[in-house]
Design an enzyme around this catalytic site. Sequence first.
Site, PDB file in Angstrom:
ATOM      1  N   HIS A 100       0.839  -1.197   0.000  1.00  0.00           N
ATOM      2  CA  HIS A 100       0.000   0.000   0.000  1.00  0.00           C
ATOM      3  C   HIS A 100       0.876   1.249   0.000  1.00  0.00           C
ATOM      4  O   HIS A 100       0.386   2.356   0.177  1.00  0.00           O
ATOM      5  CB  HIS A 100      -0.926  -0.001   1.222  1.00  0.00           C
ATOM      6  CG  HIS A 100      -2.007  -1.034   1.158  1.00  0.00           C
ATOM      7  ND1 HIS A 100      -1.756  -2.380   1.308  1.00  0.00           N
ATOM      8  CD2 HIS A 100      -3.345  -0.936   0.940  1.00  0.00           C
ATOM      9  CE1 HIS A 100      -2.895  -3.062   1.206  1.00  0.00           C
ATOM     10  NE2 HIS A 100      -3.871  -2.201   0.987  1.00  0.00           N
TER      11      HIS A 100
ATOM     12  N   PRO B 189       2.848   3.832  -2.043  1.00  0.00           N
ATOM     13  CA  PRO B 189       2.866   4.262  -3.444  1.00  0.00           C
ATOM     14  C   PRO B 189       4.250   4.296  -4.061  1.00  0.00           C
ATOM     15  O   PRO B 189       4.413   4.032  -5.262  1.00  0.00           O
ATOM     16  CB  PRO B 189       2.233   5.660  -3.401  1.00  0.00           C
ATOM     17  CG  PRO B 189       2.306   6.096  -1.978  1.00  0.00           C
ATOM     18  CD  PRO B 189       2.276   4.858  -1.154  1.00  0.00           C
ATOM     19  N   GLY B 190       5.272   4.596  -3.256  1.00  0.00           N
ATOM     20  CA  GLY B 190       6.633   4.602  -3.783  1.00  0.00           C
ATOM     21  C   GLY B 190       7.099   3.214  -4.172  1.00  0.00           C
ATOM     22  O   GLY B 190       7.647   3.000  -5.259  1.00  0.00           O
TER      23      GLY B 190
ATOM     24  N   ASP C 218      -0.784  -7.558   9.615  1.00  0.00           N
ATOM     25  CA  ASP C 218       0.170  -7.174  10.644  1.00  0.00           C
ATOM     26  C   ASP C 218       1.520  -7.806  10.336  1.00  0.00           C
ATOM     27  O   ASP C 218       1.608  -9.021  10.096  1.00  0.00           O
ATOM     28  CB  ASP C 218      -0.307  -7.646  12.024  1.00  0.00           C
ATOM     29  CG  ASP C 218      -1.546  -6.897  12.494  1.00  0.00           C
ATOM     30  OD1 ASP C 218      -1.704  -5.722  12.101  1.00  0.00           O
ATOM     31  OD2 ASP C 218      -2.350  -7.501  13.235  1.00  0.00           O
TER      32      ASP C 218
ATOM     33  N   ASP D 196       9.689  -6.420   1.584  1.00  0.00           N
ATOM     34  CA  ASP D 196       9.877  -5.789   2.887  1.00  0.00           C
ATOM     35  C   ASP D 196      11.298  -5.265   2.895  1.00  0.00           C
ATOM     36  O   ASP D 196      12.242  -6.001   2.583  1.00  0.00           O
ATOM     37  CB  ASP D 196       9.655  -6.757   4.047  1.00  0.00           C
ATOM     38  CG  ASP D 196       9.484  -5.982   5.353  1.00  0.00           C
ATOM     39  OD1 ASP D 196       8.509  -5.214   5.451  1.00  0.00           O
ATOM     40  OD2 ASP D 196      10.326  -6.131   6.251  1.00  0.00           O
TER      41      ASP D 196
ATOM     42  N   PHE E 144      11.690   7.995  -2.366  1.00  0.00           N
ATOM     43  CA  PHE E 144      10.752   8.055  -1.246  1.00  0.00           C
ATOM     44  C   PHE E 144      11.459   7.558   0.006  1.00  0.00           C
ATOM     45  O   PHE E 144      12.590   7.079  -0.036  1.00  0.00           O
ATOM     46  CB  PHE E 144       9.492   7.223  -1.533  1.00  0.00           C
ATOM     47  CG  PHE E 144       9.763   5.748  -1.690  1.00  0.00           C
ATOM     48  CD1 PHE E 144       9.571   4.865  -0.632  1.00  0.00           C
ATOM     49  CD2 PHE E 144      10.201   5.228  -2.898  1.00  0.00           C
ATOM     50  CE1 PHE E 144       9.820   3.508  -0.770  1.00  0.00           C
ATOM     51  CE2 PHE E 144      10.445   3.871  -3.056  1.00  0.00           C
ATOM     52  CZ  PHE E 144      10.256   3.014  -1.983  1.00  0.00           C
TER      53      PHE E 144
ATOM     54  N   HIS F 113      18.825  -1.659  -3.602  1.00  0.00           N
ATOM     55  CA  HIS F 113      18.587  -2.935  -2.933  1.00  0.00           C
ATOM     56  C   HIS F 113      17.431  -3.689  -3.587  1.00  0.00           C
ATOM     57  O   HIS F 113      17.493  -4.899  -3.781  1.00  0.00           O
ATOM     58  CB  HIS F 113      18.301  -2.708  -1.452  1.00  0.00           C
ATOM     59  CG  HIS F 113      17.305  -1.630  -1.168  1.00  0.00           C
ATOM     60  ND1 HIS F 113      17.428  -0.342  -1.644  1.00  0.00           N
ATOM     61  CD2 HIS F 113      16.145  -1.624  -0.447  1.00  0.00           C
ATOM     62  CE1 HIS F 113      16.415   0.383  -1.238  1.00  0.00           C
ATOM     63  NE2 HIS F 113      15.612  -0.369  -0.514  1.00  0.00           N
TER      64      HIS F 113
END
Length: 217
Positions: free
Chosen positions: A14, A16-17, A45, A74, A160, A195
């Site tokens: 969620h 946007p970047g 979560d 992530d 971002f 990365h």
Amino acid sequence: MHRRITGRLVIATHNPGKLAEMRELLAPHGIDAVAAGDLGLPEPDETGASFGANAAIKARAAAQAAGLPAFADDSGLVVDALDGAPGIYSARWAGETKDFSAAMARIERLLQERGAVAAAQRTAHFVSALCVAWPDGHLEQVEARVDGTLVWPPRGHAGFGYDPFFLPDGHDRTFGEMTSEEKHGLPPRGRGLSHRARAFIKLQQICLAPEVSGAER
């Protein structure tokens, strides 16, 4: 055995970047990518203890909810002088309002408190863990990093998150001063610097068909 990505894919973010970067990386492969937000999928979560675990949580949740393969990232900033913080909590340090200016100022304040003023004392790296999950539970996971130092004040307004704060090794401009192509463009046009780009190159080798000839990023 590795599984190839074909057809429609949910991008389980969620942010946007991140969404923009992941769409750019997938575009040359002809993947029909739809955002989790566009499907109304909730954000799970992130209870994992590592980048890889949290990427898998997000990918699995989206795959199950949408009934489609789902692609999740992530990532975060790991600061050596802060014993690895903010690490997997990088987004949380920006708070609910996603105020990364405040998060960068917080890190800088902590570095100053520790006397980390020279470049050699301000080393850090970005980590990106990518995961693709299928509704039947199959997972493909990769991880990569890019090393650098933290600059103050932050420089640039591109990218971002912590990008204006991070100067990758061997470069004189921060991620915040680079175009998207410079930051995460893939070979042969780009250098696969970030990365996320480095992780995507690994994922591409095991899960994606060769790039469509003549495709434009």
